[in-house]
Design an enzyme around this catalytic site. Structure first.
Site, PDB file in Angstrom:
ATOM      1  N   GLY A 111       0.879  -1.399   0.141  1.00  0.00           N
ATOM      2  CA  GLY A 111      -0.039   0.011   0.085  1.00  0.00           C
ATOM      3  C   GLY A 111       0.962   1.343   0.029  1.00  0.00           C
ATOM      4  N   GLY A 143      -0.235   4.499   0.319  1.00  0.00           N
ATOM      5  CA  GLY A 143      -1.122   5.850   0.761  1.00  0.00           C
ATOM      6  C   GLY A 143      -0.329   6.270   1.492  1.00  0.00           C
ATOM      7  CG  PHE A 144      -2.155   9.845   3.511  1.00  0.00           C
ATOM      8  CD1 PHE A 144      -1.452  11.111   3.130  1.00  0.00           C
ATOM      9  CD2 PHE A 144      -3.318  10.157   3.278  1.00  0.00           C
ATOM     10  CE1 PHE A 144      -1.747  12.041   2.257  1.00  0.00           C
ATOM     11  CE2 PHE A 144      -4.122  11.034   2.652  1.00  0.00           C
ATOM     12  CZ  PHE A 144      -3.487  12.093   2.073  1.00  0.00           C
ATOM     13  CB  VAL A 186      -1.364  -7.984  -1.910  1.00  0.00           C
ATOM     14  CG1 VAL A 186      -0.908  -9.563  -1.083  1.00  0.00           C
ATOM     15  CG2 VAL A 186      -0.023  -7.518  -2.317  1.00  0.00           C
ATOM     16  CD  GLU A 190     -13.855  18.363   2.779  1.00  0.00           C
ATOM     17  OE1 GLU A 190     -13.195  17.513   2.173  1.00  0.00           O
ATOM     18  OE2 GLU A 190     -13.465  19.133   3.558  1.00  0.00           O
ATOM     19  CG  ASP A 193      -7.835   4.597   6.724  1.00  0.00           C
ATOM     20  OD1 ASP A 193      -7.446   5.633   7.741  1.00  0.00           O
ATOM     21  OD2 ASP A 193      -8.592   5.248   5.946  1.00  0.00           O
ATOM     22  CB  ALA A 212      -4.397  12.101   6.035  1.00  0.00           C
ATOM     23  CD  GLN A 213      -1.836  15.048  10.626  1.00  0.00           C
ATOM     24  OE1 GLN A 213      -0.868  14.625  11.208  1.00  0.00           O
ATOM     25  NE2 GLN A 213      -1.421  15.688   9.492  1.00  0.00           N
TER      26      GLN A 213
END
Lengths: 434, 434
Positions: free
Chosen positions: B15, B17-18, B83, B174, B305, B322-323
């Site tokens: 992965g 991602g962030f 995977v 949003e 996550d 994200a944080q």
């Protein structure tokens, strides 16, 4: 097709390319009803498609929403559809979304890739006439590199990073230069585990010089620039087949390759229904008189690539490029209004402003009607002409910013594989016409 | 998988991602071999996906090529693949492109849309977790409008331009704000033949307030902003089904709609093969200790996550944002090196920097740990935080330029329907997971 009735005569335009949009703009608020049809909801700036294909620009930067062009036009309608047939007897068109009658019909459907009847080449190679096709080429290039790092079979690996461009016109030449830049700027750095020297860019031209619609000086200069970039140019070679693995030619020469981009020919994107007398066989273009009127019809016109207007200077019609298309569209806009007012129409005369092609990072060749130049200054000219030809301030700004960035950083960040990646068996490269 | 042998221990990260990218950066040139796997060849900045979906930004502007991140990292490999399974016994992973053994494995696969087992909703509604999904939403919105101008059936037309967002978290809020802006800025102008007042934006929330992970003040402010934009908020309503035409709920309330965007839940994007004891049912997340070590394994870690680290302050794990993902990735980068050197690892402590959401053109709500504010200033904060969180100078510049342009011109030019448009029978809206 759910178009309101109007007191104005109805003009139907098929196609929102350079010709169709130039015409539409001239018909703004002129007491006519206009229905513009296109199978895409955007106008795309074809001369820069090759930069989308090679990651230099995003698709959105060279496209412009058609509905935005006509936002403040009265009695003006856009419909997203392809058109199947023209019923000239009943003065209507038959489209995917329904039928529509017309008082005046303008065919501005442009051109499509010509595979000269070879279905196997058509199936296995990629054309580059639309944005989805350019995005597919970008994905395929990167997918092939991803695939190449996986394989331990040397022949397969070399084949995956061997690129063959068939056709030495402006599209093939500009794409070859951009691929050479992509090789140095990105692929070499992104794939350190591959031997980048094995990446070949082959440009195949059936005639004895590339850019054969331009001056001989331009051909020679372009060949030199491409040669410096490591592009291999094969002249007087005609491709006879490509089975998804091997290109065969009219000589002993063959190429093992996973990527063939076919720019060797174009033909008109015909709509069925016109009388055979109005058509030019093989090139599939529509014969028109000096007013862009289709031969045999009073109220049907053709402009741009699809139209073939014979005259002394251009016995085979005007070049299939943006300039004649835009000029024809503009003039026809005036002429239709004259026709409606029963005034005499004005004959088309092509104002040849010259032609140009860019090669790689900072070279170009430019042919003005009486003057030729090439090199870095030509590239500056190319750049600003293209920048100012784009529709829309934002596109210009974003393209300019990208070019400056790419130039300074030797980079091209547009390298997203957006379609799903599947490990493929080697023989199943497919193009994906949209 | 054709990864060279190395004297260094091999760390496999699933992965990009962030979490995965933060980890990868910490492992640069640290005498470890790293293999980073992702099914996309780019990192995408999820918080701005909703702007891609609503035409404010191009996909390329919020994505960054993973190979570019790791361009100068030694003994570092990227492979484009999904995977399938982890074989913990033999310490290897089984991927679409082959098998790969690991010394240390990090699962950073993130999350996916949770339809809570309702296959019909999954089939008929759109999720928004990836770039291809966002582009599909954009195309669907515009296709529905193109379709709406074609139909003379009033109920069908209204249904086509009725938008329902299920889920009142940051994504739903949003997106609702952006759709409301899109309505005013584009759709009203582009489709003058439609009655734009019939375009509804419905936001359905099962709980009694929207943004329920934020402060109550933020919820109230956000509701007010959305209300001003004309968004209809339905609280305490639970969607029970959507058949592609009608949404049914736990009350008498129903919605006739052609577009449902589902942001009502997320779950971990699990990879098969871990012991059931390591997993948390329903949310499909992986239970980890304070070192991000998967419960039951010494050399397998999970971050972002997908990971659920229980502790006093966060009994149900950290927020799936994200944080925490970036902070866990960073710390794990240090900890793995410590582990290899047989030094004690450092326990994770989440540094909550606050959270925010933007609503429409120039409003936002911001919760700092001890302070809340909302309105135009909050929007400025939101904008600069997001701008500087993007990877890459060019993306920042292009996003900024787009935002300024969109703001000044009340426009969003990203409205290309790139997938082929087919006139559909009304009941066949399909999402297209990639």
């Amino acid at each position: 097709m759910n178009i309101p009735n109007s007191v104005n005569p109805r003009i139907v335009i098929i196609g929102g390319g350079f010709a169709g949009i130039a015409l539409a703009r001239k018909l703004k608020n002129k007491n006519v009803q206009v229905v513009l049809l296109d199978k895409h909801n955007y106008h795309n700036f074809q001369p820069l498609l090759y930069q989308v294909a090679t990651g230099g620009l995003e698709a959105g930067s060279i496209a412009y929403p058609i509905r935005k062009v006509i936002q403040e036009y009265n009695d003006f309608y856009f419909r997203l559809t392809s058109v199947q047939e023209i019923d000239t007897k009943n003065q209507k068109i038959i489209a995917e979304i329904g039928e529509l009658s017309y008082d005046y019909l303008i065919i501005a459907t442009g051109s499509k890739t010509n595979y000269f009847g070879n279905k196997e080449i058509e199936r296995n190679s990629m054309g580059m006439k639309t944005i989805p096709q350019s995005l597919n080429i970008r994905s395929l290039i990167l997918e092939n590199f991803e695939q190449a790092v996986l394989t331990t079979d040397v022949a397969e690996r070399n084949s995956l990073i061997n690129f063959v461009l068939v056709g030495g016109g402006p599209t093939g030449v500009e794409l070859a230069g951009a691929l050479a830049e992509m090789k140095k700027a990105i692929l070499q750095k992104d794939y350190p585990d591959l031997d980048i020297d094995k990446m070949e860019i082959n440009l195949i031209q059936s005639g004895d010089r590339i850019l054969n619609t331009m001056s001989e000086k331009s051909s020679i200069a372009a060949e030199k620039f491409l040669d410096n970039l490591g592009v291999k140019i094969w002249k007087n070679v005609r491709v006879t087949n490509y089975d998804g693995r091997t290109i065969t030619t009219n000589s002993d020469l063959t190429f093992e390759t996973g990527t063939v981009i076919w720019t060797a020919g174009v033909q008109g994107a015909l709509v069925a229904g016109l009388d055979a007398k109005s058509l030019v066989e093989k090139v599939e273009r529509i014969r028109v008189n000096e007013y862009s009127q289709v031969i045999g019809y009073d109220n049907i016109f053709a402009i741009g690539d699809i139209a073939l207007m014979e005259n002394e200077n251009y016995p085979q019609g005007h070049p299939m490029m943006a300039q004649p298309a835009m000029q024809q569209g503009k003039l026809l806009g005036k002429n239709i209004i004259k026709l409606i007012r029963k005034q005499p129409m004005e004959a088309f005369e092509y104002n040849d402003k010259g032609s140009m092609a860019t090669i790689g990072r900072n070279k170009a060749v430019v042919d003005l009607p009486k003057y030729h130049f090439s090199g870095v200054f030509a590239w500056f000219v190319w750049m600003f002409v293209h920048l100012f030809s784009l529709i829309g301030f934002k596109n210009r700004a974003v393209v300019f910013l990208n070019w400056v960035y790419n130039y300074i950083r030797f980079d091209r960040e547009g390298r997203l594989i957006i379609r799903p990646f599947k490990k493929k068996s080697f023989t199943t490269f497919t193009s994906d016409e949209v």
